[in-house]
Motif scaffolding. Structure first.
Motif, mmCIF file in Angstrom:
data_model
loop_
_atom_site.group_PDB
_atom_site.id
_atom_site.type_symbol
_atom_site.label_atom_id
_atom_site.label_comp_id
_atom_site.label_asym_id
_atom_site.label_seq_id
_atom_site.Cartn_x
_atom_site.Cartn_y
_atom_site.Cartn_z
ATOM 1 N N LEU A 413 32.302 36.957 35.414
ATOM 2 C CA LEU A 413 33.600 36.634 36.044
ATOM 3 C C LEU A 413 34.458 37.838 35.599
ATOM 4 C CD1 LEU A 413 33.807 32.949 35.102
ATOM 5 C CD2 LEU A 413 33.374 33.889 37.399
ATOM 6 N N ILE A 417 36.631 39.536 38.512
ATOM 7 C CA ILE A 417 38.300 39.568 38.417
ATOM 8 C C ILE A 417 38.921 40.893 38.292
ATOM 9 C CG2 ILE A 417 40.257 38.625 37.050
ATOM 10 C CD1 ILE A 417 38.942 36.495 38.891
ATOM 11 N N GLU A 420 38.672 42.226 41.693
ATOM 12 C CA GLU A 420 39.437 41.661 42.661
ATOM 13 C C GLU A 420 41.039 42.179 42.245
ATOM 14 O OE1 GLU A 420 40.257 39.184 46.019
ATOM 15 O OE2 GLU A 420 38.442 40.088 45.137
ATOM 16 N N LEU A 479 45.199 35.211 40.677
ATOM 17 C CA LEU A 479 44.111 35.362 40.112
ATOM 18 C C LEU A 479 44.096 35.387 38.441
ATOM 19 C CD1 LEU A 479 43.034 38.308 42.497
ATOM 20 C CD2 LEU A 479 42.007 36.107 42.356
ATOM 21 N N ALA A 482 44.025 31.515 37.560
ATOM 22 C CA ALA A 482 43.058 30.979 37.434
ATOM 23 C C ALA A 482 41.851 31.086 36.738
ATOM 24 C CB ALA A 482 42.376 31.187 39.055
ATOM 25 N N PHE A 483 41.950 32.623 36.573
ATOM 26 C CA PHE A 483 40.857 33.272 35.344
ATOM 27 C C PHE A 483 41.073 32.567 34.160
ATOM 28 C CE2 PHE A 483 39.731 36.352 32.176
ATOM 29 C CZ PHE A 483 38.349 36.182 32.373
ATOM 30 N N LEU A 486 40.186 28.995 33.711
ATOM 31 C CA LEU A 486 38.885 28.827 33.767
ATOM 32 C C LEU A 486 38.338 29.444 32.117
ATOM 33 C CD1 LEU A 486 36.383 28.057 35.426
ATOM 34 C CD2 LEU A 486 36.231 30.257 36.082
ATOM 35 N N GLU A 506 39.470 26.667 41.347
ATOM 36 C CA GLU A 506 39.485 27.754 40.606
ATOM 37 C C GLU A 506 38.023 28.534 40.588
ATOM 38 O OE1 GLU A 506 40.744 25.833 37.209
ATOM 39 O OE2 GLU A 506 42.845 25.607 37.867
ATOM 40 N N SER A 510 37.242 32.297 41.196
ATOM 41 C CA SER A 510 36.646 33.201 40.186
ATOM 42 C C SER A 510 35.525 33.684 40.873
ATOM 43 C CB SER A 510 36.459 32.309 39.009
ATOM 44 O OG SER A 510 37.709 31.783 38.589
ATOM 45 N N SER A 540 33.070 23.342 34.908
ATOM 46 C CA SER A 540 32.986 24.599 35.545
ATOM 47 C C SER A 540 31.821 25.374 35.229
ATOM 48 C CB SER A 540 34.231 25.367 35.274
ATOM 49 O OG SER A 540 34.378 25.548 33.780
#
Length: 654
Positions: A413, A417, A420, A479, A482-483, A486, A506, A510, A540
């Motif tokens: 992840l 991320i 991204e 981003l 959300a990360f 999570l 989320e 991710s 998750s």
């Protein structure tokens, strides 16, 4: 359909039964193809010996007649030629002490040999009422001379020490079948006439009947011309009404089943054995031994039932079957006892191994006697110790492996991320650079006269750049938020209230960087307003593991694919959450192993074998739900997680 497997005990029993059947079958075949023919050949040889004995009995009977004829011929040659002497001396000799077999006898001198003036001077006596009666018919001067008869002519060139036997005939005076022995007489070395003895066939018939019965069958005889001398009287009448005897061919017409045998007997030149498929007298198959009597030329047939010939072979076969069968049964019983003890030890060993496997005992196997079973138990103990050590080691590193799997997922992840975030941060940096360039350009213009147009351009550039920076920073912040949420959920086992749609969003956000590097897409069909009081970190982790599982396994070597997350409300505050794909599917035989720890088909290729195992434990443990898999090979898979909206409370030990 599962194939039925025979246990060793069953295989031994089946094998023994097959061996017994094969042994009996082999014995039967050997006896039938080898032993029986040999024994039958021996019986046939014995039958030939028996036939020789029958010939000897007949020869002995004929020899008595020959001796009588020889006595008559010798006496007639040496005695004075006196009628009174002949008539007084020869009747007692021919009577042979009242022997009924002797039907008569006579002395037949050559013309002029008895007296010179007598051309026909014979002496013949026939048995009548037990006594010998003199008959003088052959001396009638008007009759046919006896010296012209065929039986007389035979004696002219016959040896003086052996009879010449006539063909069988029926005596016209007594209607009794008989044969005649003709023996030549010699005086001074010259033929001087013949001596004859008429022998009834009753004695021969009696010998044949008695001997045939002793052999379990019957006997028959025919003379050299094919006339029947003897045959079981109940089966055929051998005498014609005209006084002649029946021939073998005529009898064969009455008894078709014996026709071929009688024809072969009539033409017989050397001993032979004929097989009858069904003897009409005995009512079964039979063997016929045909021989030719050397003195008379008679054909003698001895008929013996085939069962008598094969009885010893069948008895031998039965004895061998019983003996070898009994031996095999004894060997089988001994082998069964030994195998039973051996299998008992194996079953005991198997039970102990099962107890070790299920953890019901930690005690090592008792090796006992160090034979093969003892060596097996010793090897099992050594292997068990090794497995125990390995299991202890796996137990020790289990938590580390699970944590490593979680960190690996989190690392994936982070990588996504980071990739991204590069885009919005890069755009913001470019905008800030553009603003800085615009600021420096405007500063240089301030040293000169600045127009209103220059000011408007500067303000427009700065505003546009600021807007770009604001938009990209907002994207980056989203981003990162959300990360962060999570990551916090995954690193924390805290329980909280959350909205399922937000959590799936989320996860989708991710996972997007990871999926963007693949040709696969992720679709979400989750309604808003599904509120959970549960553990978002665990849920998750479940979704990430199922998505990663589809990417790694479902779309192997595929250029496209779709993963879909779907949620539906169930009764009693339960929710079903499905993660499905249109990939290659899972073979039926592998579906029961996919949740086992360390089970993977991609070992060394991105699969650890722990992803679905951790997923199963999180769902059934922390989240209080269940997971079901529905997969068809070649058509995709669907993992359905059924969860309560309110997870069960975790009771902390200690």
């Amino acid at each position: 359909m599962a194939r039925t497997v025979l246990m060793i005990r069953q295989q031994i029993n089946l094998g023994f039964a097959l061996v017994l059947i094969m042994a009996l079958l082999i014995i039967f075949v050997v006896v039938d193809l080898r032993v029986k023919p040999d024994l039958i050949q021996q019986q046939q040889q014995q039958l030939a010996v028996n036939q020789d004995q029958l010939i000897s009995l007949i020869s002995a009977k004929l020899g008595q007649t020959e001796l009588l004829a020889s006595t008559i011929a010798l006496a007639a040659s040496q005695l004075p030629k006196d009628e009174a002497l002949f008539k007084a001396l020869f009747p007692p000799i021919i009577n042979n002490r009242g022997d009924s077999v002797i039907a008569g006898g006579g002395i037949w001198p050559e013309p002029g040999a008895f007296t010179e003036e007598a051309q026909r001077r014979s002496f013949f006596w026939a048995r009548s009422a037990g006594n010998m009666r003199y008959l003088d018919d052959y001396n009638d001067p008007d009759g046919v001379g006896y010296h012209t008869q065929q039986w007389y002519q035979v004696g002219r060139n016959a040896p003086i020490d052996r009879c010449s036997w006539s063909k069988a005939y029926t005596d016209p005076f007594t209607d009794i079948p008989m044969v005649t022995c003709t023996l030549p007489m010699q005086e001074n070395g010259s033929f001087s006439g013949v001596a004859t003895v008429d022998m009834r066939l009753d004695g021969i018939k009696e010998i044949l009947a008695r001997y045939g019965s002793e052999q379990g069958g019957y006997a028959f005889a025919l003379d050299s011309t094919g006339q029947m001398l003897s045959f079981p009287l109940s089966e055929a009448q051998l005498e014609h009404s005209a006084g002649s005897l029946m021939t073998a061919r005529e009898l064969g017409q009455q008894l078709p089943w014996l026709s071929e045998t009688l024809n072969r007997a009539a033409d017989l030149q050397s001993p032979t054995v004929v097989a009858l498929r069904n003897d009409g007298i005995l009512g079964e198959a039979a063997y016929v031994n045909l021989v030719k009597h050397p003195q008379t030329g008679w054909r003698i047939g001895l008929v013996v039932p085939q069962s008598r010939m094969t009885a010893s072979a069948e008895s031998m076969g039965l004895f061998l079957m019983l003996a070898i069968g009994a031996l095999l049964v004894i060997v089988g019983i001994v082998a069964a006892i030994i195998s039973r003890n051996l299998l008992g030890l194996i079953q005991q060993t198997t039970q102990q191994i099962r107890e070790l496997t299920h953890g019901e005992t930690a005690q090592a196997l008792d090796t006992g006697t160090m034979n093969e079973i003892g060596e097996l138990r010793k090897a099992v103990n050594a292997y068990g110790d090794k497995l125990k050590s390995l299991l202890t080691h796996l137990e020790n590193v289990k938590d580390e492996l699970v944590q490593s799997e979680k960190l690996a997922s989190l690392g994936s992840l982070v990588s996504g991320i980071a990739h991204e975030l590069n885009t919005p941060i890069g755009n913001a940096m470019m905008s800030s650079t553009a603003i800085a360039d615009a600021k420096r350009h405007f500063s240089r213009q301030l040293s000169h006269q600045v127009t209103r147009n220059d000011l408007n351009n500067f303000i427009e550039d700065v505003g546009e750049g600021a807007e770009i920076i604001e938009r990209n920073m907002a994207r980056a912040a989203e981003l990162i938020g959300a990360f962060k949420q999570l990551a916090v959920d995954q690193e924390s086992a805290n329980r909280r209230e959350f909205d399922l749609y937000s959590l799936v969003k989320e996860v989708n956000l991710s996972m997007r960087p990871t999926l963007q590097r693949t040709p696969y897409r992720l679709d979400v069909d989750v309604p808003e307003g599904l509120h959970f009081d549960s553990y978002p970190g665990a849920l998750s982790q479940v979704l990430i593991n199922l998505i990663n599982n589809a990417v790694v396994h479902a779309f192997s070597e595929r250029s496209q694919g779709c993963i879909q997350i779907t949620a539906r409300v169930r009764p009693n505050n339960w929710v079903s959450l499905s993660v499905s794909d249109d990939g290659c599917g899972i073979p039926l035989e592998l579906q029961k192993h996919i949740f086992d720890p360390f089970y993977t088909t991609k070992l060394g290729q991105g699969g650890s074998g722990l992803g679905l195992h951790i997923t199963f434990n999180l769902i059934t443990g922390v989240l209080g739900g269940r997971i079901d898999v529905d997969s068809v090979e070649g058509r995709g898979s669907r993992f359905t997680v059924t969860l309560p909206k309110s997870a069960p409370r975790i009771v902390e030990s200690g």
